[in-house]
Design an enzyme around this catalytic site. Structure first.
Site, PDB file in Angstrom:
ATOM      1  N   GLU A 181      30.751  43.162  89.244  1.00 34.77           N
ATOM      2  CA  GLU A 181      30.033  43.736  90.398  1.00 34.77           C
ATOM      3  C   GLU A 181      30.865  44.810  91.110  1.00 34.77           C
ATOM      4  O   GLU A 181      30.340  45.832  91.552  1.00 34.77           O
ATOM      5  CB  GLU A 181      29.689  42.608  91.379  1.00 34.77           C
ATOM      6  N   ILE A 210      29.178  47.141  97.524  1.00 33.70           N
ATOM      7  CA  ILE A 210      27.715  47.161  97.474  1.00 33.70           C
ATOM      8  C   ILE A 210      27.183  46.309  96.329  1.00 33.70           C
ATOM      9  O   ILE A 210      27.566  46.512  95.185  1.00 33.70           O
ATOM     10  CB  ILE A 210      27.196  48.603  97.269  1.00 33.70           C
ATOM     11  N   ASP A 256      35.666  59.498  87.687  1.00 37.28           N
ATOM     12  CA  ASP A 256      35.428  58.187  88.290  1.00 37.28           C
ATOM     13  C   ASP A 256      33.919  57.915  88.392  1.00 37.28           C
ATOM     14  O   ASP A 256      33.437  56.845  88.015  1.00 37.28           O
ATOM     15  CB  ASP A 256      36.087  58.158  89.678  1.00 37.28           C
ATOM     16  N   LYS A 284      31.228  55.077  86.388  1.00 33.77           N
ATOM     17  CA  LYS A 284      30.270  54.230  87.110  1.00 33.77           C
ATOM     18  C   LYS A 284      28.841  54.506  86.636  1.00 33.77           C
ATOM     19  O   LYS A 284      28.031  53.583  86.498  1.00 33.77           O
ATOM     20  CB  LYS A 284      30.410  54.463  88.615  1.00 33.77           C
TER      21      LYS A 284
END
Lengths: 429, 429
Positions: free
Chosen positions: A131, A138, A203, A207
């Protein structure tokens, strides 16, 4: 060992590791109630036992040897917070093979080796949860895999990098240039000494690969993600965008269309009234479109010791619940399909074009005619100021294929009155 | 019955029921993959088999008799979408006692009988899930119980009623009065023919009781929730609020402070730059503050056939995963504590006060002196216009106890130049 106590091994005790340690201790009673078992950190792997940590860990819980954790059969959950691929990948795989469930915040590791790791977890009937790898604190991975699981996800738009969002927010608020805001961000600790991975979009690309793989149920190879950072954005672009009622954000964009999946990270003009346009500073947000839910957005802190610690501890509690009930493997890999990822040249989008042109009659006509030849039609045009030298001419196009816009701009750059194609930024609706 | 097929019984096939039916069929393949089993609707309970439904259900799947579902041992999941307390409560309890897991979108039922139902589920080792009861399609119940489970939740601010949010948005955008916007909302289907439960805040109160019970880990009795609707809000209040840089929203507010828990639903001034201030029209959002995560917000459609269907199907998939692994009861009731709920008079907050006063020298002095006697200090004051008759005087106070402000206003109403205490609205930071 009693089922009512589950032992945890932490790999790494830097910012996130110390956050995890703090959260587990601070809210111990409530966490024990929710997990149905006491979650105890038994061993913490550090590089050097004598180095000072951001949290008080008793000496007997510290080790410099990974095998102390790997071979401790009482440890059922390993939390990898070292970062990077090596030795994180080896530690994760060995832990899974030794029957331990693993939790990580390591987006690079998952984006590059997610398939191998998830398969290994499945083969060994243990959990691999992550997560915290996207959006810091979040909740987004589990909502995608559970609450939103009934949807066909069609679009993912994410502000998933706090450093670049901080920089773009300050450039907007202060009318400042990229370099000076970057320096300021470094002084405040919002940007690293070497900011490359953030400002060049890597980065965010990790994600996006993770989010898209889950959202589109098809593994997205990190090499297929188109990446462009924010170093080319000037204060002029931000100010012109605002005159057209747009904000510039570094967006991670994933879309599934009939002819394939698009995955791209780049600076993007987004309408001022879009929910993402007001996500400022280091905050992150992920906007999801699904065929049943319509639009939904998850907003919060994208990094930091305690928020990321919150996400990791949420995973530890979830895995503990599975261990208590022998339900490991409950949320396996969901990449059931093998969807085509579009080449950048196939992607259709709108564009913001900033040109430097001579302030002469007929220039705009020449340019729009030429664009028209390549099927590029205009939505708005703005010419700024008057000058004997060149002036900025800013255009926003309707949807066009990237291949077409590039060819058209090559031709335009050859026109006599065109001094420079100064910037080209994609526009999202 | 094979483990690879799980039978579902639907109670009710109105707006939400038909949404659930549609989502299950539309994304059947992906849902089967994720749940690890085919989820088949075996029976749908309707009032009258001959009535037309919003979705095509084969005749053999329809029944008018609940016991057809209750006594069908193949049906392992019952989805209650009748709404209201009776007969929903009986149907849910009987289903749980017969070993079936139950999913519902029924906020009134949970707010009033949650404890009884959750205990019955636990005793019978089955699941009771209710993601769709708050925020329609927005994932919020499971994120609170899992991803955010490491946090001590300190604050919940929710825009959880689409009807009132639509009305307040339109009053703001169009400068219109409540009554005319309500009529417009009814014509568009955004408000019911009898809008009482929405505009008086009851619907939001049910949702707040559910959110607070989970967030604060302590059952919140629906009777302890202070409720005030939006019928007293005028276009003047909205316009004055805007001059102070606030929006007026119907907020569901839950807070845990040292001296107890606060739970209240009322119109609220919220700063324009708060993430909730830009949640408009029928959209909902829930803003959560936790000790580890800091601030996070969940945004999306708060109602509607497909969004609510999305949330229910997400629950069905989660419960199916539990059934597959024999892990029912994995997410039990989390009300481990019994916290004190504050009386309204104990609550401290800031206030917006609108008075009608004679336009005479010294009036403001008289009023602020009197307020000062009751420990009410001013943050801002605004007097609008000049007139021989009365003029509006608008004040925003610092934090004060509700008991004190009420006594002070009683005294103020007795002052000669004060014609009317026209409105009193709470202010949230």
């Amino acid at each position: 060992m009693s089922v009512d106590e589950i032992q945890v091994g932490l790999l790494g005790c830097g910012t996130v590791g110390s956050g995890v340690y703090k959260v587990l201790h601070k809210n111990e009673e409530s966490i024990t109630n929710k997990a149905g078992a006491k979650l105890s950190v038994k061993q913490v792997l550090v590089k050097d036992k004598d180095e000072e940590l951001a949290v008080d860990v008793p000496d007997e819980e510290l080790t410099e040897d990974f095998t102390d954790i790997l071979n401790d059969d009482e440890i059922e959950i390993v939390v990898e917070l070292i970062g990077g691929v090596n030795p994180a990948r080896e530690f994760v795989l060995q832990s899974l093979k030794n029957g331990k469930s693993v939790i990580t915040a390591n987006k690079e590791l998952i984006a590059k080796h997610g398939e191998e790791i998830l398969l290994t977890a499945e083969e060994n009937n243990v959990d691999f949860y992550f997560e915290a790898s996207v959006g810091g604190g979040i909740p987004i991975i589990k909502p995608l895999k559970s609450s939103l699981a009934g949807n066909k996800i069609t679009k993912i738009l994410g502000i998933v990098n706090g450093t670049t969002n901080y920089i773009l927010t300050k450039m907007d608020e202060e009318g400042a240039e990229f370099d000076s805001v970057l320096k300021q961000a470094q002084e405040l600790g919002y940007a690293e000494a070497d900011p490359t991975s953030d400002i060049e979009g890597c980065d965010a690309a990790y994600k996006l690969a993770i989010l898209s793989s889950i959202g589109f149920e098809s593994r997205i190879d990190i090499d297929k993600v188109y990446v462009e950072g924010i170093t080319g954005i000037t204060k002029e672009d931000i100010s012109y965008a605002r005159e057209f009622d747009y904000k510039i954000k570094l967006l991670a964009i994933g879309k599934e269309e009939e002819d394939g999946v698009e995955v791209r990270v780049h600076p993007t003009l987004i309408p001022e009234d879009h929910p993402l346009a007001n996500v400022n500073d280091v905050f992150n947000a992920i906007f999801i479109e699904g065929d049943a839910i319509g639009e939904t957005m998850f907003y919060g802190p994208g990094a930091g010791q305690m928020p990321t610690g919150s996400a990791v501890v949420g995973d530890i509690i979830e895995v503990a619940r599975n261990i208590k009930l022998g339900a490991q493997g409950r949320l396996p890999c969901t990449c059931f399909e093998n969807k085509k990822v579009k080449e950048p040249s196939e992607v259709e989008t709108r564009y913001y074009i900033r040109l430097e042109v001579l302030d002469e009659p007929g220039v705009l006509g020449q340019i729009t005619n030429l664009l028209g030849e390549y099927n590029v039609s205009m939505e708005s045009v703005m010419q700024k100021g008057r000058s004997d030298e060149s002036v900025p001419l800013v255009l926003i196009t309707h949807k066009v294929k990237e291949g077409d816009i590039n060819t058209a701009l090559e031709e335009i750059s050859k026109l006599d009155p065109v001094k420079e194609v100064a910037n080209l930024i994609r526009v999202e609706e």
